[in-house]
Motif scaffolding. Structure first.
Motif, short mmCIF file in Angstrom:
data_model
loop_
_atom_site.label_atom_id
_atom_site.label_comp_id
_atom_site.label_asym_id
_atom_site.label_seq_id
_atom_site.Cartn_x
_atom_site.Cartn_y
_atom_site.Cartn_z
N GLU A 259 58.50 36.48 30.28
CA GLU A 259 59.25 36.21 31.50
C GLU A 259 60.62 35.64 31.13
OE1 GLU A 259 58.26 37.00 34.53
OE2 GLU A 259 56.41 37.83 33.69
N GLY A 260 61.65 35.94 31.96
CA GLY A 260 62.98 35.43 31.68
C GLY A 260 63.94 35.69 32.83
N PHE A 261 65.22 35.45 32.59
CA PHE A 261 66.25 35.68 33.61
C PHE A 261 66.39 37.18 33.88
CE2 PHE A 261 67.54 31.83 31.22
CZ PHE A 261 67.39 30.91 32.25
N GLU A 262 67.05 37.51 34.98
CA GLU A 262 67.17 38.92 35.32
C GLU A 262 68.46 39.21 36.08
OE1 GLU A 262 64.76 42.46 37.75
OE2 GLU A 262 63.75 40.61 37.16
N HIS A 263 69.12 40.31 35.72
CA HIS A 263 70.18 40.93 36.51
C HIS A 263 70.34 42.35 36.00
CE1 HIS A 263 73.08 40.83 33.20
NE2 HIS A 263 73.87 41.59 33.95
N GLN A 264 71.04 43.20 36.74
CA GLN A 264 71.30 44.56 36.28
C GLN A 264 72.53 45.10 36.99
OE1 GLN A 264 67.88 47.03 38.15
NE2 GLN A 264 69.81 48.06 38.73
#
Length: 287
Positions: free
Chosen positions: A112-117
């Motif tokens: 699990e971790g940070f997220e953006h795209q």
């Protein structure tokens, strides 16, 4: 190959023991082995030495020699490292003792971790508004140059719908990008993530150099230019399904010195970013 089942069979290598594997080739219209096939088969070989809880997150490769379609390709996997979270493999592909391709691949356990795209281009035409390669052959085959008609006549397990279709009879310089919708042919299948990654790796070598080629398309074409993939890299982010159309979106920042660079992203139709890619290729005008 007519469908995804036959593609999966092609990519699934024969185990020769001691981290050695063997695979055959099927042409996509070129006299040499398709680079995407070698890429995907090398990923299959590497995965055969990886524990089930780790998944491919990046690959970096070099094409060294043109592959012979008539000779099996041998793949040897070197187990470079198995750490607490990552595993690294090096794959060497050879024919008759000559190395034709090398791959470095890294595998990561789920965390699990940070997220953006980055976002998908929502202004592009949708697949239902576009013609596929098969449609173009059926509608315009009698008017196409022989080389184009022969290429489109090859049976493929993937259906492609380019957003922009250049007129081969009236070549013009185009923006340095390429957007293509694609989907698998054949009945829908339940595929594991490893198999989906192998198939996506295979597809990623299609269309990519067009982005680097387009700005000079009024003067050069694939008939008067020597082309070849030189290197290829990919990064995998999210799981996905092949149930609907997906978008291949490439841009080229530079072409110079008989080489062209293209890079871009692969999205699901609803805009989920599943992978990114980069490739430099040979674009050498024939004298």
């Amino acid at each position: 190959m007519k469908n995804s089942k036959e593609l999966i069979e092609l990519l699934n290598l024969t185990d020769l023991g001691e981290n050695n594997f063997s695979g055959n080739s099927i042409t996509i219209g070129s006299p040499h082995v398709f680079g995407g096939q070698v890429l995907a088969q090398a990923v299959n070989a590497a995965y055969r030495t990886i524990r089930e809880t780790r998944f491919l997150h990046s690959l970096h490769s070099y094409f060294l020699e043109a592959g012979n379609l008539e000779i099996p390709i041998n793949y040897h996997v070197a187990e470079m490292r198995d750490g607490g979270s990552f595993s690294t493999r090096r794959v060497t592909a050879s024919q008759e003792g000559k190395t034709i391709f090398i791959l470095a691949a890294s595998f990561h356990k789920k965390e699990e971790g940070f997220e953006h795209q980055t976002e998908i281009n929502k202004d592009l035409k949708q697949p239902e508004e576009l013609l596929s390669w098969d449609d173009m052959l059926a509608q315009f085959g009698d008017f196409l140059p022989k080389s184009t008609k022969d290429f489109l006549s090859i049976k493929r397990p993937i259906e492609f719908k380019p957003v922009r279709v250049p007129n081969p009879l009236d070549p013009k310089d185009l923006p340095a990008n390429e957007h293509v919708w694609f989907r698998l042919k054949g009945e829908k299948q339940t595929l594991d993530y490893r198999t989906k990654q192998e198939i996506l790796t295979y597809i990623s070598d299609y269309n990519i150099l067009n982005a680097a080629f387009n700005p000079n398309a009024s003067k050069y074409n694939f008939g008067n230019t020597m082309t070849a993939s030189l290197d290829h890299s990919m990064w995998f982010f999210r799981d996905f399904d092949f149930d609907d159309w997906m978008l291949f979106s490439a841009k080229s920042p530079n072409t110079f010195g008989a080489r062209g660079l293209a890079k871009g992203n692969i999205f699901t139709r609803d805009g989920k970013l599943v992978a990114s890619f980069a490739q430099e290729g040979l674009l050498r005008p024939k004298k």
